[in-house]
Write an enzyme that holds these catalytic residues in place. Sequence first.
Site, PDB file in Angstrom:
ATOM      1  N   ASN A 203      28.699  59.978 -17.133  1.00 26.26           N
ATOM      2  CA  ASN A 203      27.790  61.171 -17.458  1.00 26.26           C
ATOM      3  C   ASN A 203      26.293  60.583 -17.584  1.00 26.26           C
ATOM      4  O   ASN A 203      26.169  59.390 -17.128  1.00 26.26           O
ATOM      5  CB  ASN A 203      28.131  61.607 -18.766  1.00 26.26           C
ATOM      6  CG  ASN A 203      28.062  60.661 -19.970  1.00 26.26           C
ATOM      7  OD1 ASN A 203      26.963  59.983 -20.243  1.00 26.26           O
ATOM      8  ND2 ASN A 203      29.071  60.335 -20.639  1.00 26.26           N
ATOM      9  N   ASP A 271      35.254  62.265 -22.705  1.00 31.07           N
ATOM     10  CA  ASP A 271      36.612  62.587 -23.309  1.00 31.07           C
ATOM     11  C   ASP A 271      37.967  62.340 -22.802  1.00 31.07           C
ATOM     12  O   ASP A 271      38.890  62.391 -23.199  1.00 31.07           O
ATOM     13  CB  ASP A 271      36.332  64.239 -23.285  1.00 31.07           C
ATOM     14  CG  ASP A 271      35.283  65.037 -24.253  1.00 31.07           C
ATOM     15  OD1 ASP A 271      34.987  64.218 -25.252  1.00 31.07           O
ATOM     16  OD2 ASP A 271      34.703  65.720 -23.784  1.00 31.07           O
ATOM     17  N   PHE A 315      26.455  63.350 -32.859  1.00 32.76           N
ATOM     18  CA  PHE A 315      25.467  64.080 -31.856  1.00 32.76           C
ATOM     19  C   PHE A 315      26.068  65.142 -31.170  1.00 32.76           C
ATOM     20  O   PHE A 315      27.441  64.791 -30.625  1.00 32.76           O
ATOM     21  CB  PHE A 315      24.727  63.156 -30.902  1.00 32.76           C
ATOM     22  CG  PHE A 315      23.703  62.576 -31.496  1.00 32.76           C
ATOM     23  CD1 PHE A 315      22.217  62.737 -30.763  1.00 32.76           C
ATOM     24  CD2 PHE A 315      23.593  61.624 -32.424  1.00 32.76           C
ATOM     25  CE1 PHE A 315      21.216  62.326 -31.061  1.00 32.76           C
ATOM     26  CE2 PHE A 315      22.552  60.843 -32.651  1.00 32.76           C
ATOM     27  CZ  PHE A 315      20.930  61.145 -32.340  1.00 32.76           C
ATOM     28  N   LYS A 329      31.711  71.255 -34.884  1.00 37.14           N
ATOM     29  CA  LYS A 329      31.967  69.718 -34.620  1.00 37.14           C
ATOM     30  C   LYS A 329      31.725  68.936 -36.237  1.00 37.14           C
ATOM     31  O   LYS A 329      32.489  67.872 -36.552  1.00 37.14           O
ATOM     32  CB  LYS A 329      31.222  69.171 -33.679  1.00 37.14           C
ATOM     33  CG  LYS A 329      31.203  67.491 -33.345  1.00 37.14           C
ATOM     34  CD  LYS A 329      30.464  67.229 -32.049  1.00 37.14           C
ATOM     35  CE  LYS A 329      30.711  65.817 -31.846  1.00 37.14           C
ATOM     36  NZ  LYS A 329      29.786  65.478 -30.697  1.00 37.14           N
ATOM     37  N   LYS A 333      34.954  67.105 -37.787  1.00 42.22           N
ATOM     38  CA  LYS A 333      34.966  65.696 -37.680  1.00 42.22           C
ATOM     39  C   LYS A 333      34.557  65.004 -39.130  1.00 42.22           C
ATOM     40  O   LYS A 333      34.276  63.720 -39.196  1.00 42.22           O
ATOM     41  CB  LYS A 333      34.188  65.084 -36.622  1.00 42.22           C
ATOM     42  CG  LYS A 333      34.555  65.608 -35.206  1.00 42.22           C
ATOM     43  CD  LYS A 333      34.218  65.029 -34.120  1.00 42.22           C
ATOM     44  CE  LYS A 333      34.923  65.740 -32.849  1.00 42.22           C
ATOM     45  NZ  LYS A 333      34.402  64.967 -31.447  1.00 42.22           N
TER      46      LYS A 333
END
Length: 390
Positions: A203, A271, A315, A329, A333
């Site tokens: 990425n 991912d 993040f 998120k 998490k």
Amino acid sequence: MKFIIGVSGGIAIYKVVDLVRKFKKRGDEVRVVMTESATRFVTAELFREISLEPVMINVFDNEEVASHIKWAKWCDAMIIAPATANVIGKLTAGIADDALTTVAIAMTKPLIIAPAMNEAMYRSAAVTSNLVTLKNRGVKIIQPSTGELACGGEGVGRLPEPEEIVKHVDDILNVQKTLQGCKIIVTAGGTREAIDPVRYIGNRSSGKMGHAIAKVAAERGAEVILVTTSSLETPPSVKVVPVESAAEMRQVVLSEYNTASAVIMAAAVADYRVAEPSKQKIKKSDDTLTLELVKNPDILLELGQNKRQQILIGFAAETQLVVENAISKLKKKNLDMIVANDVTAAGAGFGVDTNIVTLITSNGATEFPIMSKIEVANIILDNLKNFLNK
């Protein structure tokens, strides 16, 4: 922090070599500006090698236009050590006839001087009067020590030891070691998932945000473990663990997790990975190439499920529904805080030195304007300290 150290000609200059080294060792950036007489004691090359930054002796030797102004703007403070009677007199009178005094008079940031000379000179009416004048103008003065002088006698006028100067500077600038005793794991960069020995899936993350966090955390006194895919410059006080894949990053983070005070997952972790990377370079043959991808372990989710004393900060780099996706998120998490940004926004994307973030906790969201990634790092660590104090 960023310091300019102005070095004038005096026998105490040998201590300044170690002073530069001490600032560098803890992660500060240091540039040295020297008088011509200072170069008779120590070469500019020595300071350049230790600081890994430019050294200025003559403003006219520098190709950069108005270099003295740019240097003065670059730093957080300037320290003149040793400050001789001559330099003190020039600063008092506003004389700028060399690189050191030109930069010093251009300073709008804190100016700190550490006088060093024979006791008779230090106690003279001229020097005493000049120091009072400079102090009244806001110049900070580090008092000289008492002991053996270069002339062989005893008295006041010695340049303090480098560690003492560092402490005085921190006290003057109110540098707080707010994270002393904390162990912080920071991840940075974009992971790379191998396709074959040549190619990978990756990425656009540069790692700049994570490296900025690691730098500021170290400045605040934390023990920092930086798990990174990037090769950006890092302060010597930061323990750097280079990795490439998500699996490698997970292994390192988990190995340090039990004793960590906090984890800040700034890395852009892939991912998915290729199910079976080729052991040899894949040759171009058919018009299409099909890769089977399998899901990578979710490092942050695993940390959240096994959280005890640790503070977890994640993040969320989003392109739409930024806050909504980040809140989801945060909850999923088991995070204490998440830093969200729209990577399509100008000044907030990958590879730039700025960011535009929203900090989200269970108490709500706070939006911030565009700022440098160092400034963002300071805001994140201010919030981390608040969590640690609860």
